[in-house]
Design an enzyme around this catalytic site. Structure first.
Site, mmCIF file in Angstrom:
data_model
loop_
_atom_site.group_PDB
_atom_site.id
_atom_site.type_symbol
_atom_site.label_atom_id
_atom_site.label_comp_id
_atom_site.label_asym_id
_atom_site.label_seq_id
_atom_site.Cartn_x
_atom_site.Cartn_y
_atom_site.Cartn_z
ATOM 1 C CB VAL A 1 -0.959 0.002 1.202
ATOM 2 C CG1 VAL A 1 -1.684 1.347 1.303
ATOM 3 C CG2 VAL A 1 -1.964 -1.131 1.065
ATOM 4 C CD GLU B 1 -2.105 5.884 -0.942
ATOM 5 O OE1 GLU B 1 -1.977 6.352 0.195
ATOM 6 O OE2 GLU B 1 -1.249 5.164 -1.471
ATOM 7 C CG ASP C 1 -11.441 27.462 -39.590
ATOM 8 O OD1 ASP C 1 -11.284 27.195 -40.787
ATOM 9 O OD2 ASP C 1 -12.345 28.203 -39.164
ATOM 10 C CG ASP D 1 -15.271 29.808 -36.584
ATOM 11 O OD1 ASP D 1 -14.956 28.954 -37.438
ATOM 12 O OD2 ASP D 1 -15.458 31.005 -36.854
ATOM 13 C CG ASP E 1 -13.836 24.456 -38.150
ATOM 14 O OD1 ASP E 1 -13.145 24.101 -39.112
ATOM 15 O OD2 ASP E 1 -14.181 25.635 -37.956
ATOM 16 C CG ASN F 1 1.175 5.445 2.160
ATOM 17 O OD1 ASN F 1 1.839 5.725 1.175
ATOM 18 N ND2 ASN F 1 -0.111 5.120 2.088
ATOM 19 C CB THR G 1 4.811 11.130 2.814
ATOM 20 O OG1 THR G 1 4.414 9.765 2.670
ATOM 21 C CG2 THR G 1 5.738 11.255 4.010
#
Length: 853
Positions: free
Chosen positions: A265, A270, A312, A604, A608, A698, A701
């Site tokens: 882990v 994560e 364009d 635009d 496009d 963990n 940090t």
């Protein structure tokens, strides 16, 4: 299915008109056969299906597995963070999937709600959805074309095709030519036979291109997916190694397994999805402050990886308005014209020596008289002057006003008596006027130079000079209009007098003032800019040259050449694509992507939208663009300011740099913990860390300090280096090596602290615990982006808070019971702090060297 029904009283079709159209019975049969004249709809996906598709992402699967483990080991805080990250990422992904459906829905706004057709010999108004192939449709100025038509009658018809083809000005259409669904009749009237409806029409084909375009993964998503797979493999290997070593030492299987899971882990960053999500959200917030709406969060980072900006022309690099920019008057004097848009503000300034007195005034008078347009004043703050009628004629009115010939005063002085309206087959328009005071009569003619020059007196000495000037102006990207007149002072009808050439006017859709600077900034950042337009190659080349897009070795490719097949390798030097159809814009984007480029597409118009959808990031104009383009895009510029694109590129590079810094910090910390746990027993330190201690480090940090990396500012050199290769790993460019030596250094110094504790009689686990956590926080501060001294940032506060909690874990009794730590004497604490500073100092010195390079 709709039924064919009239919405107004039927009117008999006048004699001499086209055939009486279909019968009501035949129209109903065809409607049943081909279906309604509506746009194709994408296949609906259930909400559950969208959610499951997001949960299949490797990083999400890794997070879910880590969440299960954290619940099993009782780490409620980490489990809550992981759950929140999964929910946020899933919600963002589902929102992204809804964009295609929304883009298709917006196309409906371009279809005409009703259409005027001829059936059973009668003129009827029917719902546009009931129009079928073979119907006879009538068009008047302002009407939206309901389906693809072949014209069987046309009187001075002009069609605005800008949204479909990118052409910057209305196009004249005549009998036998086709007009496409979704375009607008700006002048004249016409009758046409329906050729194609629904999905088979031009508008339907564009809708199909949008609907079938798959959502491409962003470079960041691809990199993180590869990283997720590597981390899963690494976590499995770490777990097996720790369990095997524990069993070899004779430790219980349950205790060894808990230690292995805790270490696994800790080795997984994560917080990474949270860092990414928060970084992107902050980037989107910054972009919103610059009037840019981010419709797809990963698009913010994607701009930082862009290698090609395909733009364009009309309404994007240019103003999307016709403006007179150059004047030539007989006997051969040139003038430059200032001002923007249709506003009657600016100057007509001599280019060199001014012409004879009255020569310019004569041309300006004629330009205002032979004209059916009208300038529309702004009705609210911030609006621009507009044009009612033909935009080219409106540009001539603005020119006249800039030169002092106010159109309303000129028309009062010279009331119109007659006219010959413009027709495409003729190529010119003429009006006759009689002075409000006196007997003077005037005939004015304007049109294409090659036609008008044939109408002037054969002995006209300036015919050759005017032809050469026309070629010069056309090469500069101007559409050239010639003006001639004939005046009568003795009652002779002016139509009987020979025309005299008055002058030429060069009209163009001028570049936006910021376009050249934007292109220069992109090129300095290593981003190639290419122009993709439906305009003529001469016009496109002139605009590209004026903006600095082209270089000596660059090439131009036209739509027909692209259709015939172009060597993909030659695209590396292509900077201009002209006469490009909508589906070819998609082809260009995909060809560049196959070469390995990350492509941003700006645009635009409706034409496009497919390319915006297929590009790695689509950028649409918000003020002057169509809603279809906005819905298909990832980023919408609310104020149409292209400078925001450069800001977004810098923002994207900032985000990617911060993500890499977080990985440098988090993965090296996880590696250090693995080094300590695996090598600790080998240097006679027993079990150097308990599972609870690993999870505590963990949490501190990888929690707030890790997330705070997402708010770090950009480095000053971000826009002076080329974009990273889209195929490069997120740990590439030496980052994996840096993670290795930083993690090894932290781990070695933590073990050294444990040896010192063993010698000094201090608690070994507590000393290693304090050193390991503090060293990681020192590295976080070393990775802090440079800035003014004393500047407060979230990272500073997060590190300070984490450091306080780390110390509390050593000295507060409740936490001592939870973590299995003991009080450390002052010499032990100072030793741990001194060793913890070494990795931070080493990283700081390395970062200074990198920034100077």
């Amino acid at each position: 299915m709709s039924s064919t029904s009239a919405t107004t009283t039927p009117t008999p079709e006048p004699a001499g008109r086209p055939p009486g159209g279909l019968t009501s019975t035949e129209a109903a049969r065809r409607l049943a056969d081909v279906g309604p004249n509506s746009l194709p709809r994408p296949r609906r996906v259930t909400p559950a299906g969208r959610v499951l598709a997001q949960l299949r992402d490797p990083m999400i699967l890794l997070l879910l597995a880590a969440g299960v483990v954290t619940v099993l080991v009782g780490d409620a805080a980490d489990a809550a963070v992981i759950a929140l990250v999964v929910v946020v990422n899933t919600a963002v992904g589902v929102t992204q999937d809804l964009r295609a459906d929304q883009a298709i829905a917006e196309l409906d706004q371009l279809t005409a709600p009703v259409a005027e057709v001829v059936r059973d010999g009668l003129r009827l108004e029917v719902p546009a959805a009931d129009v079928v192939p073979g119907d006879v449709v009538r068009l008047d100025a302002g009407a939206i074309v309901p389906a693809d038509l072949r014209l069987v009658e046309a009187a001075t018809l002009s069609i605005d095709e800008s949204a479909m083809t990118g052409e910057s000005q209305p196009v004249d259409r005549s009998v036998g030519e086709e007009v496409l669904a979704g375009t607008v009749a700006t002048r004249g009237r016409a009758v046409g036979e329906v050729l194609r409806t629904g999905a088979d029409s031009g508008l339907g084909r564009i809708a199909g291109l949008i609907g079938t375009a798959r959502v491409r993964e962003t470079p960041l998503q691809r990199r993180l997916r590869r990283l997720s797979r590597d981390l899963v493999l690494a976590v499995l290997v770490i777990g097996v190694v720790v369990v095997v070593l524990g069993l070899v030492r004779g430790e219980p299987l349950v205790q060894t397994s808990i230690l292995a899971v805790s270490l696994a882990v800790a080795a997984v960053p994560e917080s990474l999805p949270a860092v990414v999500t928060i970084s992107l959200a902050l980037g989107a917030h910054r972009m919103a402050q610059r009037h840019a709406l981010v419709r797809h969060l990963p698009a913010v980072e994607t701009l930082g990886s862009v290698t090609v900006l395909a733009s364009d022309k009309t309404g994007t690099l240019t103003e999307g308005r016709m403006v007179a920019g150059a004047v030539w008057v007989a006997p051969g004097h040139r003038y430059d014209v200032s001002g923007t848009g249709y506003a009657p503000h600016g100057e007509v300034v001599p280019d060199g020596v001014a012409g004879p007195d009255g020569s310019l005034d004569r041309l300006l008078r004629d330009a205002a008289l032979c004209n059916d347009a009208r300038l529309v004043e702004p009705t609210a703050d911030g609006e621009a002057w507009g044009a009612a009628g033909d935009t080219l004629e409106a540009a001539l009115l603005a020119l006249a006003a800039k030169g002092g010939a106010r159109p309303d005063e000129v028309h009062r002085a010279w009331p119109r008596e007659g006219e010959v309206p413009f027709e495409a087959e003729r190529g010119w328009m003429a009006t006759t006027h009689r002075a409000a005071s006196g007997d003077q009569a005037l005939r004015v003619c304007k049109g294409a130079p090659e036609v008008v020059l044939d109408l002037v007196a054969p002995a006209e000495p300036l015919r050759g000079t005017a032809a050469a000037e026309t070629t010069r102006l056309a090469a500069q990207g101007f559409r050239v209009i010639a003006v001639a007149d004939a005046a009568s002072y003795d009652g002779t009808p002016p139509d009987d007098l020979p025309l005299e050439l008055v002058g030429l006017v060069g009209i163009a859709d001028p570049p936006r003032e910021v376009s050249r600077d934007v292109i220069a900034d992109c090129q300095a950042a290593g981003i190639a800019v290419v122009l993709v337009t439906g305009d003529h190659p001469v016009t496109a080349d002139a605009i590209a040259d004026r903006l600095g897009i082209t270089e000596e070795e660059s090439t131009t490719v036209t739509g027909p050449e692209l259709a015939a097949g172009v060597d993909p390798d030659s695209l590396a030097e292509t900077r201009v694509y002209a006469r490009i159809r909508p589906e070819q814009k998609v082809q260009i984007v995909q060809a560049l992507q196959e070469r390995g480029d990350v492509v941003a597409m700006t645009g635009d118009g409706v034409n496009d939208a497919p390319a915006l959808r297929n590009a790695d990031i689509g950028v649409a104009m918000g003020k002057g663009g169509t809603e279809v383009a906005r819905q298909a895009a990832d980023l919408v510029l609310a104020d149409d300011d292209l400078r925001t694109v450069v800001v977004a590129v810098e923002e994207g590079r900032r985000i990617y740099s911060n993500i890499r810094n977080f990985l440098r910090y988090a993965v090296s910390g996880g590696l250090a913990e693995v080094v300590v746990v695996v090598l600790g027993p080998l240097v006679a330190l027993g079990v150097p860390l308990l599972p609870a201690q690993i999870l505590w480090i963990n949490m501190l940090t990888h929690g707030l300090p890790g997330v705070a990396f997402g708010a770090e500012p950009a480095q000053h050199s971000a826009m002076q280096r080329p974009p990273r290769s889209p195929n490069e790993s997120v740990l590439g460019a030496g980052l994996a090596v840096q993670i290795g030596w930083v993690g090894a250094t932290i781990g070695a110094l933590s073990l050294l602290a444990g040896v010192a504790a063993d010698v000094g009689g201090w608690d070994i686990q507590t000393t290693i615990f304090l050193t390991l956590g503090a060293a990681q926080l020192a590295v976080a501060m070393a990775l802090r982006a440079p800035g003014p001294f004393g500047e407060k940032r979230p990272l500073d506060l997060a590190v300070a808070g984490a450091a306080a909690l780390q110390v509390a874990g050593v000295y507060l009794p409740p936490l001592q019971s939870l973590l299995g730590t003991q009080n450390l004497p002052l010499p032990a604490a100072l030793t741990a702090a001194g060793l913890a500073l070494v990795p931070g100092v080493a990283v700081w010195l390395r970062m200074r060297v990198e920034r100077r390079a």
